[in-house]
Structure formats: structure tokens, C-alpha cells
Design an enzyme around this catalytic site. Structure first.
Site, PDB file in Angstrom:
ATOM      1  N   GLU A 279       0.828  -1.205   0.000  1.00  0.00           N
ATOM      2  CA  GLU A 279       0.000   0.000   0.000  1.00  0.00           C
ATOM      3  C   GLU A 279       0.869   1.265   0.000  1.00  0.00           C
ATOM      4  OE1 GLU A 279      -3.335   0.476  -0.225  1.00  0.00           O
ATOM      5  OE2 GLU A 279      -3.491  -1.667  -0.635  1.00  0.00           O
TER       6      GLU A 279
ATOM      7  N   CYS B  47     -12.073   2.710 -15.126  1.00  0.00           N
ATOM      8  CA  CYS B  47     -12.423   4.125 -14.936  1.00  0.00           C
ATOM      9  C   CYS B  47     -11.154   4.958 -14.838  1.00  0.00           C
ATOM     10  CB  CYS B  47     -13.279   4.263 -13.676  1.00  0.00           C
ATOM     11  SG  CYS B  47     -14.061   5.883 -13.471  1.00  0.00           S
TER      12      CYS B  47
ATOM     13  N   CYS C 157     -15.901   3.099 -20.480  1.00  0.00           N
ATOM     14  CA  CYS C 157     -17.250   3.188 -19.902  1.00  0.00           C
ATOM     15  C   CYS C 157     -18.208   2.098 -20.383  1.00  0.00           C
ATOM     16  CB  CYS C 157     -17.843   4.566 -20.167  1.00  0.00           C
ATOM     17  SG  CYS C 157     -16.925   5.909 -19.371  1.00  0.00           S
TER      18      CYS C 157
ATOM     19  N   CYS D  17     -17.824  -0.897 -18.253  1.00  0.00           N
ATOM     20  CA  CYS D  17     -17.809  -0.671 -16.810  1.00  0.00           C
ATOM     21  C   CYS D  17     -19.099  -1.215 -16.196  1.00  0.00           C
ATOM     22  CB  CYS D  17     -17.679   0.818 -16.507  1.00  0.00           C
ATOM     23  SG  CYS D  17     -17.713   1.190 -14.726  1.00  0.00           S
TER      24      CYS D  17
ATOM     25  N   CYS E 114     -24.185   5.470 -13.715  1.00  0.00           N
ATOM     26  CA  CYS E 114     -23.107   6.455 -13.504  1.00  0.00           C
ATOM     27  C   CYS E 114     -23.594   7.812 -13.985  1.00  0.00           C
ATOM     28  CB  CYS E 114     -21.859   6.033 -14.269  1.00  0.00           C
ATOM     29  SG  CYS E 114     -20.520   7.241 -14.193  1.00  0.00           S
TER      30      CYS E 114
END
Length: 351
Positions: free
Chosen positions: A41, A196, A203, A206, A212
Site C-alpha cells: 500500500e 475508470c 465506460c 464498466c 453512472c
């Protein structure tokens, strides 16, 4: 008119995407070891996955546990981080490992609020560690997640703005499911990184496009809002390359600031140098995220005045830094800023 996703439907679609398409074979996946998850991370902040993988594998090979990292020297840690940039991340990683070792007996804390108290760990990173390592239903909000949420719910404004960030966190908390949180969080990061994306998002493929708000109003490019532009500052420095008997003089930079804790070439004032004692090498520009560093390297000649050599061998030039001479074949064993390493390698190749 398009209606936004309900939290339940949103999380269900995201988890469905994870099981069908989510990334599951990265080196830090398939484990609940909080140390490896934490390391990944931190490395992934402001850095692409493909860049991180070899650094992560080398780091784990050298420091397989948090105890190994805590017992490592600053130079060992910085050498393994050299080239990843944002060196405060490495310093904080090392400090946090030492705190875990001394205050938590080498056992990574599980409570997200406690995790967040460790150096270099913010709310989102703490949430990621708590969910991936300990199965807790904690929300995350890295750059990828911000983009997915801002577009899905048409949250206007630059995420660095306090009010915008608060709105994004509220949405992140609301949408995070109590079950399969780790799958949900991983899928949110994957969606932002793969589908994205900042430019040319995919899109049509997605799983969230049906509701959205940005996609259905044909305003994807407006979200998330752009950071207000400022004039990009620059700084000019002279780097002194002082080589004697196959050794180069380096100064260890102070712990805080740019390249903190790394060994670098000393910065000098050109007016201290007489033209017959230096050779100006090709200047170059090193770009940081927030300013440009204009570097003029100066190679100190072999017949330079002894007093000048001694002056620039003294650590007071970059207090409170240390100074030392390193063999030229030893440079790959210490932490060097990337432009310093490239400059010295080129100089050796050309000599």
C-alpha cells in the site's frame, strides 16, 4: 433521468466485478500478512503497479518480516527504495516498523485507528490494511476510488478540497459493505486503475455505467475536478563531483526534505570555484511532482586547490548531514537519488 446507484446495488456490482475480473495474482495478494499488505500500500502511493512489483519483491527478499525491517539500517532501507521516489514514504515505513517492534512486540495492530497512528499511514491506507489483512469492513479512498465515486455520483470539485474530500469519504463509507469488504475494496481500486481511468475510460464495459451520473450526462471529463493551476516553480543548484583515488565524495542529506536520508552530491556555490579548477558538465532538469530542479554538475579537477578540496570534504557544507568517500564500484550498495546515480554512471562510462 438517470438515478444514482443505491449503496447496496453499487457494492453488489463492484463485488461481482471482482469475482469475474479483479486482480488476484499480484505479489502482495493471496496473503493476509499485514506487513506485506502495508508495504504494498505504501509503495503503490503515487506509483504504478508495474513499477512497484520488482521493488516489492526485492524488499521482501531482504526484509521478509517487520522485525527484519525494524532492525535494518537507514542506508539499507533507502538503498532498497532508491528510484521509487517520495522518500519520506521509506523513512516513515522504517520508523513505523521500529514502533511496531518496540511498542507492539513485532505484532501489527489490528484496530484501524491504531494503525492510523503509525508514521506514514493515513485513513485510507489504514482502512486497506484492516480490510485486506484482518477482514474488517473499513472504507478506503485512494486516487482510483475517488475517481470512481466522483464520476458515479457526479461529486464536483477537486478532491484535494476539504469539502469535496468529506463528500467522497461519506460516499465511500456509505457504499462499503459489511461482507466481502476486501473483495469490494480491491475491485474499487481495480476499476479505477483499469476501467475508470483518468483518460479514455472504458465506460461501455464498466459494470457501473448503467447508473453512472457522469457517463449518462456525457460529462466524464469533468470528474473528478482538476487541481487549480499554479505557476510551476523551479530551483537551480550546482552539484560538485569530487573524485579522488577512485572514490567520490557524497553527503548524506538530512532526514526531512527532498531525498531525505539518501547520499547525494554536495550542493555548492559556483562563485567558490575558480574556472581552472572545475569542468562544467551538461546541465539537466529533474522534475519533481511540484517543482523543477535545474542542475549544473561541476567536476572538480584533479589539480584543484587542496584547501578547496578539504572545504568541500567537510560535512558543515550541508549540516546536519554526514559526509563520506565511497568507492565508485560501491555506489549500487547505498541509497542514491536517481539523478545522482544516473549522473555518476554516465560519468564513469564516459571516462
Amino acid at each position: 433521468m438517470t438515478t444514482p446507484w443505491s449503496p447496496t446495488d453499487f457494492s453488489a456490482k463492484v463485488i461481482e466485478y471482482y469475482h469475474a475480473h479483479g486482480r488476484k495474482h499480484l505479489p502482495w495478494q493471496g496473503t493476509q500478512d499485514p506487513y506485506k499488505i502495508w508495504l504494498s500500500e505504501i509503495m503503490l502511493q503515487q506509483t504504478q503497479v508495474t513499477t512497484v512489483i520488482p521493488y516489492f519483491e526485492r524488499f521482501i527478499e531482504s526484509f521478509p518480516t517487520v522485525t527484519d525491517l525494524a532492525q535494518a539500517t537507514d542506508d539499507q532501507v533507502m538503498q532498497h527504495w532508491s528510484g521509487l521516489g517520495y522518500y519520506s514514504r521509506a523513512r516513515n515505513l522504517h520508523k513505523a516498523a521500529q514502533i511496531i517492534e518496540t511498542e507492539f512486540s513485532g505484532v501489527f495492530p489490528q484496530d484501524p485507528e491504531t494503525i492510523e497512528t503509525l508514521p506514514g499511514i493515513g485513513r485510507s491506507t489504514a482502512g486497506a490494511i484492516a480490510s485486506f489483512a484482518f477482514g474488517q469492513p473499513t472504507a478506503i479512498l485512494d486516487g482510483n476510488v475517488k475517481r470512481v465515486l466522483a464520476r458515479s455520483y457526479a461529486i464536483e470539485g477537486w478532491p484535494g478540497n476539504g469539502k469535496v474530500l468529506k463528500a467522497l469519504w461519506q460516499r465511500a463509507e456509505t457504499n462499503t459493505p459489511q461482507q466481502e469488504t476486501a473483495a469490494y475494496n480491491q475491485a474499487m481500486m481495480d476499476l479505477g486503475a483499469i476501467v475508470c481511468t483518468r483518460s479514455k475510460p472504458d465506460c461501455p464495459d464498466c459494470p457501473l455505467s448503467k447508473h453512472c451520473l457522469a457517463y449518462n450526462s456525457n460529462s466524464i471529463e469533468q470528474y473528478p475536478g482538476k487541481k487549480p493551476k499554479k505557476a510551476r516553480p523551479s530551483k537551480s543548484v550546482y552539484w560538485l563531483i569530487n573524485i579522488r583515488q577512485e572514490k567520490v565524495l557524497l553527503h548524506k542529506r538530512p532526514p526531512s526534505g527532498i531525498w531525505g536520508g539518501l547520499w547525494a552530491l554536495p550542493e555548492v556555490q559556483q562563485k567558490e570555484m575558480s574556472p581552472d579548477q572545475i569542468q562544467q558538465l551538461d546541465p539537466f532538469v529533474h522534475k519533481f511532482s511540484h517543482y523543477d530542479l535545474q542542475v549544473q554538475p561541476l567536476l572538480l579537477s584533479s589539480n584543484a586547490d587542496k584547501a578547496l578540496v578539504e572545504k568541500n570534504s567537510h560535512p558543515s557544507i550541508m549540516e546536519p548531514a554526514q559526509a563520506d568517500w565511497f568507492s565508485l564500484n560501491q555506489l549500487n550498495e547505498i541509497g542514491l537519488p536517481t539523478p545522482v546515480s544516473k549522473l555518476l554512471v554516465k560519468l564513469l562510462e564516459d571516462s
